[in-house]
Design an enzyme around this catalytic site. Structure first.
Site: not given
Ligand code: BG6
Length: 480
Positions: A393, A364, A20, A241, A188, A329, A246
């Site tokens: 870029l 990236r 939070a 995790d 993201k 990885k 992700h």
């Protein structure tokens, strides 16, 4: 059901916790200061800790650093749209009190009709209380006549079975369209940009398969260990995790078909991970004061074999990707902070020039967001040498005025706008657990005693990693 009509109360459950203060409140403030929260908004923090309103607001705004006087003034205003209520997670009385607080605030804000009282419940909570909290909300705080949305944070279970149990329990209380499962990587900037890169550039659309691509590397590196989070981490390990969620989300975006079909299809084609396609590691002290994983005070089991590093090769069994390894990885306590995707193309057939390297498209994700392509060109001048260079870029050079929004800001805005596209669907969650559950069960089984290599805190990872990635086709000849 979609429009909030300019009025909402956002309830942050677990507002005294880490998530939070580090993510949720800074993101809410980011949206507020840029005018993205509805005009008629109030935020109510709820947690067990007894605190005054002042103590709570100081706590949840401690990571917000205003950059100007104007932002400072906005922060003061923001503090006024916040309230704190303490209560238990498993007591009807506490939930009824919360409901009274919400009703009072809604009345004060002119929301007299029950149908105008929209509520977003944001669960920034440990998994052990997910279900009692969801039940308490549904029974005592849910507004049958308004819009209700429930935002849930991972971990969504520990394997297929526990994830299904959690899903069933939530599904009995809330409709699927009311549930938003956050995977903050989907918020993201660079993760969101993968689709445009793939489907808005004709030359990628046609070179995006096994005929042209040799292997794909998806890497997550963090320069710190699990210090202080050992209690949570030891139960989960690096695969649960960051990989099952992700990195697999990133893989899905890279590998999926055009969005005419759905992304879930590609997950269903991934074959279960084999032990020989796996490298597991755990960090040890660096000899210079940085503690090894097992030396962490917050870790109870001092003989733990939980991996803090993993490299896994995934194979997608469909026409597009048959035989192309996707190597995931991820590691804690490495030499740098970096999350990126490397798509390594095949060698140029025919070898007309010496010294050509494989093309490599790099996305990236963080830090220093960029997309670049390693490619070969003639050395400028009188030489005919081939050299490797980049088509580059870099967002910070190209878009100098750009402030890239935090992932959480963009996702909370999606919740308010009722846009589910950047959230984890239930069928997708199930498919992703299916890929990892057999491997995780083998790792968790003490009888199996799987090999676990070590690597020093702050290093590039286990020594065995180079051979591992090469074994899956990665050509390191020109890579940093
Ligand atoms: C979280 C993990 O989901 O993601 C953490 O639990 C990890 O262990 C974090 O550090 C990484 O997120 P980010 O946005 O810093 O890359």
């Amino acid at each position: 059901q979609s429009e909030l009509n300019g009025a909402v109360t956002i309830v942050v459950l677990g507002s005294s916790g880490d998530l939070a203060k580090k993510k949720t409140y800074p993101a809410l403030f980011g949206l507020y200061k840029n005018g993205f929260l509805p005009n008629n908004v109030h935020i109510v923090g709820y947690a067990r800790t007894k605190m005054t309103q002042e103590e709570h607001i100081e706590r949840v705004t401690q990571y917000i650093k205003p950059k100007s006087d104007e932002e400072q003034a906005k922060l003061q205003q923001f503090k006024h749209i916040n309230t704190y209520q303490s209560g238990l997670y498993d007591q009807a009385e506490s939930w009824m009190q919360l409901n009274q607080v919400l009703e009072k605030l809604e009345t004060e804000r002119g929301l007299t009709l029950a149908s105008s009282r929209n509520r977003v419940f944001y669960m920034a909570l440990p998994p052990s209380v997910f279900i009692p909290v969801a039940q308490g909300i549904k029974q005592h705080v849910y507004n049958d006549q308004g819009i209700n949305r429930l935002v849930v944070e991972k971990p969504f279970g520990k394997d297929t079975e526990s994830s299904n149990e959690l899903g069933d329990a939530l599904g009995a209380l809330f409709k699927e369209e009311e549930i938003y499962r956050i995977d903050h990587y989907l918020g993201k900037e660079m993760v969101k940009s993968v689709m445009n890169l793939r489907f808005a550039n004709i030359f990628f659309a046609h070179a995006w398969d096994r005929q042209f691509i040799d292997n794909v590397q998806i890497t997550f590196k963090e320069p710190f260990g699990t210090e202080g989070r050992g209690g949570y981490f030891d139960e989960f390990g690096i695969i649960r995790d960051v990989m099952q969620n992700h990195l697999l989300q990133v893989l899905t975006l890279i590998a999926m078909e055009r969005p005419i079909s759905t992304d879930i299809k590609v997950l269903k084609c991934i074959r279960p991970i084999k032990m020989e396609d796996t490298l597991l590691g755990q960090y040890v002290g660096d000899g210079n004061g940085k503690p090894g994983y097992l030396e962490d005070d917050s870790l109870k089991n001092k003989a733990s074999r939980t991996p803090t590093f993993a490299a896994l090769a995934l194979f997608i069994e469909n026409e597009r990707w048959e035989g192309v390894p996707f190597v995931l990885k991820a590691g804690k306590a490495l030499n740098e902070a970096k999350v990126e995707v490397r798509i390594q193309f095949k060698n140029v057939p025919g070898n007309l020039y010496d010294n050509t390297a494989r093309n490599e498209l790099v996305i990236r994700i963080q830090p220093k967001e960029s997309i670049y392509m390693k490619f070969n060109s003639k050395q400028p001048g009188l030489s005919y040498q081939t050299i490797q260079t980049d088509l580059d870029l870099s967002y910070h050079d190209r878009y100098t005025d750009l402030a890239i929004p935090d992932a959480y800001e963009s996702l909370i805005l999606d919740v308010l706008r009722n846009d589910h596209s950047n959230f984890v669907r239930d069928d997708e969650l199930e498919a992703s657990w299916k890929i990892f559950t057999p491997l995780l069960h083998t790792i968790d089984d003490p009888q199996q005693h799987l090999p676990l290599v070590t690597y020093p805190y702050g290093s590039r990872g286990p020594q065995e990693l180079n051979a591992f990635v090469q074994n899956f086709g990665y050509d390191r000849s020109d890579s940093s």
